[in-house]
Design a protein around this motif. Structure first.
Motif, mmCIF file in Angstrom:
data_model
loop_
_atom_site.group_PDB
_atom_site.id
_atom_site.type_symbol
_atom_site.label_atom_id
_atom_site.label_comp_id
_atom_site.label_asym_id
_atom_site.label_seq_id
_atom_site.Cartn_x
_atom_site.Cartn_y
_atom_site.Cartn_z
ATOM 1 N N VAL A 43 0.861 -1.185 0.000
ATOM 2 C CA VAL A 43 0.000 0.000 0.000
ATOM 3 C C VAL A 43 0.893 1.230 0.000
ATOM 4 N N GLY A 44 0.314 2.382 -0.274
ATOM 5 C CA GLY A 44 1.102 3.609 -0.230
ATOM 6 C C GLY A 44 0.430 4.720 -0.992
ATOM 7 N N LEU A 99 -9.002 11.036 0.555
ATOM 8 C CA LEU A 99 -9.721 10.119 -0.337
ATOM 9 C C LEU A 99 -11.175 10.049 0.123
ATOM 10 N N PRO A 100 -12.134 10.427 -0.751
ATOM 11 C CA PRO A 100 -13.546 10.456 -0.330
ATOM 12 C C PRO A 100 -14.040 9.075 0.095
ATOM 13 N N ALA A 130 6.889 15.822 0.945
ATOM 14 C CA ALA A 130 5.581 15.613 1.590
ATOM 15 C C ALA A 130 5.427 14.189 2.118
ATOM 16 N N SER A 131 6.523 13.442 2.221
ATOM 17 C CA SER A 131 6.446 12.023 2.606
ATOM 18 C C SER A 131 5.753 11.807 3.945
ATOM 19 N N LEU A 132 6.024 12.693 4.906
ATOM 20 C CA LEU A 132 5.437 12.519 6.243
ATOM 21 C C LEU A 132 3.924 12.756 6.223
ATOM 22 N N SER A 133 3.481 13.779 5.516
ATOM 23 C CA SER A 133 2.031 14.034 5.444
ATOM 24 C C SER A 133 1.340 12.943 4.622
ATOM 25 N N ASP A 137 -1.851 10.444 5.581
ATOM 26 C CA ASP A 137 -3.012 10.200 4.717
ATOM 27 C C ASP A 137 -3.251 8.702 4.515
ATOM 28 N N VAL A 138 -2.178 7.967 4.245
ATOM 29 C CA VAL A 138 -2.295 6.518 4.019
ATOM 30 C C VAL A 138 -2.789 5.828 5.283
ATOM 31 N N ASN A 139 -2.220 6.188 6.429
ATOM 32 C CA ASN A 139 -2.640 5.580 7.692
ATOM 33 C C ASN A 139 -4.106 5.884 7.994
ATOM 34 N N ALA A 140 -4.579 7.074 7.586
ATOM 35 C CA ALA A 140 -5.986 7.443 7.799
ATOM 36 C C ALA A 140 -6.902 6.556 6.962
#
Length: 210
Positions: A43-44, A99-100, A130-133, A137-140
């Motif tokens: 994932v990513g 992501l909606p 922007a890797s940290l943000s 987003d991915v974790n969310a």
């Protein structure tokens, strides 16, 4: 009114197709459970290099494009691990910021591979500012799917990709940070760090098996 009706019918047809995909994938997963191979899902954030890494690990030739949602249908291949064991690896759709929820529902057939995986490789573009943000987003999105990346660190392994794009100082810094974070620093393009990644994947899968 006619346009609205046509669009409604198309939505209904797409939902039926998605349900068909879901049922097919359910049968595939059921068949794979009879084979004693653990499963690994990539994932990513979109364009983190998941498909390139997938190709490097498995020897596949999945299209690796700098395009949003280039990978919609999850591709699954076997990978040989250093100790002689095997695993099945699946490449999934790239995530984006905010992501909606409706889009997550549409991609659920694709993302169900993640829910079923024994190990999740969270591929990050470590050369992106922007890797940290993007990680947040991915974790969310994972949390919305029911996977707590922060609460299940043994199931989610961060893979810091694109080390080849870092300068010497950046590479040294990334190595130290990856060691502290328990992440694996790699370059899917050059092959740097892939042996360490395979070894860590095998170690974690063995721990889960025990």
């Amino acid at each position: 009114e006619a346009d609205r009706r046509i669009i409604g019918e198309r939505i209904d047809n797409i939902r039926k197709e998605l349900e068909h995909v879901r049922q097919t994938r359910r049968l595939h997963r059921k068949a794979r459970r009879r084979v004693p191979y653990p499963s690994v899902a990539l994932v990513g954030y979109t364009n983190a290099g998941k498909s390139t890494l997938f190709n490097a690990l498995t020897g596949a030739s999945v299209a690796a494009e700098d395009t949003l949602f280039a990978t919609l249908d999850p591709t699954i291949r076997a990978v040989s691990l250093p100790g002689g064991s095997k695993a099945v690896v699946s490449d999934t759709v790239g995530f984006i910021s905010e992501l909606p929820t409706t889009l997550i529902a549409a991609f659920r057939a694709t993302l169900e591979e993640v829910l079923e995986a024994d190990l999740i490789l969270h591929v990050r573009d470590i050369a992106d500012e922007a890797s940290l943000s993007q990680r947040t987003d991915v974790n969310a999105v994972l949390l919305e799917l029911g996977i707590d990346a922060e609460g299940e660190p043994e199931r989610v392994l961060e893979v810091w990709n694109k080390a080849d794009l870092l300068d010497e100082a950046g590479l040294r810094r990334a190595r130290n940070e990856a060691r502290r974070a328990g992440a694996i620093l790699v370059s899917a393009v050059t092959g740097f760090g892939l042996d360490a990644l395979r070894a860590e994947v095998e170690r974690r899968l063995n721990l889960r098996r025990e």
